[in-house]
Scaffold this active site. Sequence first.
Site, PDB file in Angstrom:
ATOM      1  N   ASN A  45     -24.988 -40.431 -27.473  1.00  0.00           N
ATOM      2  CA  ASN A  45     -23.735 -39.939 -26.920  1.00  0.00           C
ATOM      3  C   ASN A  45     -23.231 -40.904 -25.847  1.00  0.00           C
ATOM      4  OD1 ASN A  45     -26.074 -38.916 -25.573  1.00  0.00           O
ATOM      5  ND2 ASN A  45     -24.922 -37.267 -24.630  1.00  0.00           N
ATOM      6  N   GLU A  47     -20.397 -40.734 -22.775  1.00  0.00           N
ATOM      7  CA  GLU A  47     -19.469 -39.872 -22.032  1.00  0.00           C
ATOM      8  C   GLU A  47     -18.452 -40.720 -21.274  1.00  0.00           C
ATOM      9  OE1 GLU A  47     -21.950 -37.159 -19.777  1.00  0.00           O
ATOM     10  OE2 GLU A  47     -22.505 -36.098 -21.633  1.00  0.00           O
ATOM     11  N   CYS A  56     -20.164 -38.027 -29.523  1.00  0.00           N
ATOM     12  CA  CYS A  56     -21.533 -37.570 -29.776  1.00  0.00           C
ATOM     13  C   CYS A  56     -22.371 -38.666 -30.447  1.00  0.00           C
ATOM     14  CB  CYS A  56     -21.523 -36.366 -30.709  1.00  0.00           C
ATOM     15  SG  CYS A  56     -20.791 -34.894 -30.003  1.00  0.00           S
ATOM     16  N   GLU A  58     -24.282 -38.405 -33.062  1.00  0.00           N
ATOM     17  CA  GLU A  58     -24.207 -38.391 -34.529  1.00  0.00           C
ATOM     18  C   GLU A  58     -23.008 -39.184 -35.026  1.00  0.00           C
ATOM     19  OE1 GLU A  58     -24.536 -35.880 -32.427  1.00  0.00           O
ATOM     20  OE2 GLU A  58     -25.461 -34.110 -33.355  1.00  0.00           O
ATOM     21  N   CYS A  89     -22.975 -30.599 -33.285  1.00  0.00           N
ATOM     22  CA  CYS A  89     -21.743 -29.848 -32.991  1.00  0.00           C
ATOM     23  C   CYS A  89     -20.842 -29.798 -34.226  1.00  0.00           C
ATOM     24  CB  CYS A  89     -21.012 -30.459 -31.805  1.00  0.00           C
ATOM     25  SG  CYS A  89     -20.007 -31.896 -32.225  1.00  0.00           S
ATOM     26  N   CYS A  92     -19.134 -33.120 -35.381  1.00  0.00           N
ATOM     27  CA  CYS A  92     -20.064 -34.027 -36.079  1.00  0.00           C
ATOM     28  C   CYS A  92     -20.367 -33.518 -37.486  1.00  0.00           C
ATOM     29  CB  CYS A  92     -21.347 -34.190 -35.273  1.00  0.00           C
ATOM     30  SG  CYS A  92     -21.074 -35.125 -33.751  1.00  0.00           S
TER      31      CYS A  92
END
Length: 133
Positions: A45, A47, A56, A58, A89, A92
């Site tokens: 990930n 940010e 993310c 993935e 999530c 993803c």
Amino acid sequence: MKDDSTGALIVKARGVMKNAYAPYSKFHVGAALEAADGRVFVGTNVESASYGLTICAERMALGAAVAAGARMFRRIAVTTDVDPPAAPCGACRQLLAEFGLELEVISAGPKSERRWTLAELLPAAFTKESLDT
Ligand code: THU
């Protein structure tokens, strides 16, 4: 049952997890996506101070894979520091679904693992077939 190659995929996800850039949530995620030809692509990930721009692990792994020309995938391992292990999530799941709902998804925490097919995680998926008139 966990075969050795699944264990190796989890190790790769856990290895890249240390590079996660998550200064705001402190929630580190690693992903290792195995292509049909055996190549493995990793992601973490990332940010942003503009929180909503976060990407993310993935989707980072999937982006790396697609950029390298991969289009068919067998499995993805996702690692976090929580148990029960966190599932991918919704965003993803949707992006991974672009490349097939048969994908095996393995989430691993420090103490336990969970696994599903992507079809189980995303029932009644919107796919490219949904665009057919
Ligand atoms: N995150 C992922 O990397 N993958 C997921 O499937 C769920 C959430 C990240 C995004 C954010 O950096 C942190 O975890 C907390 O939501």
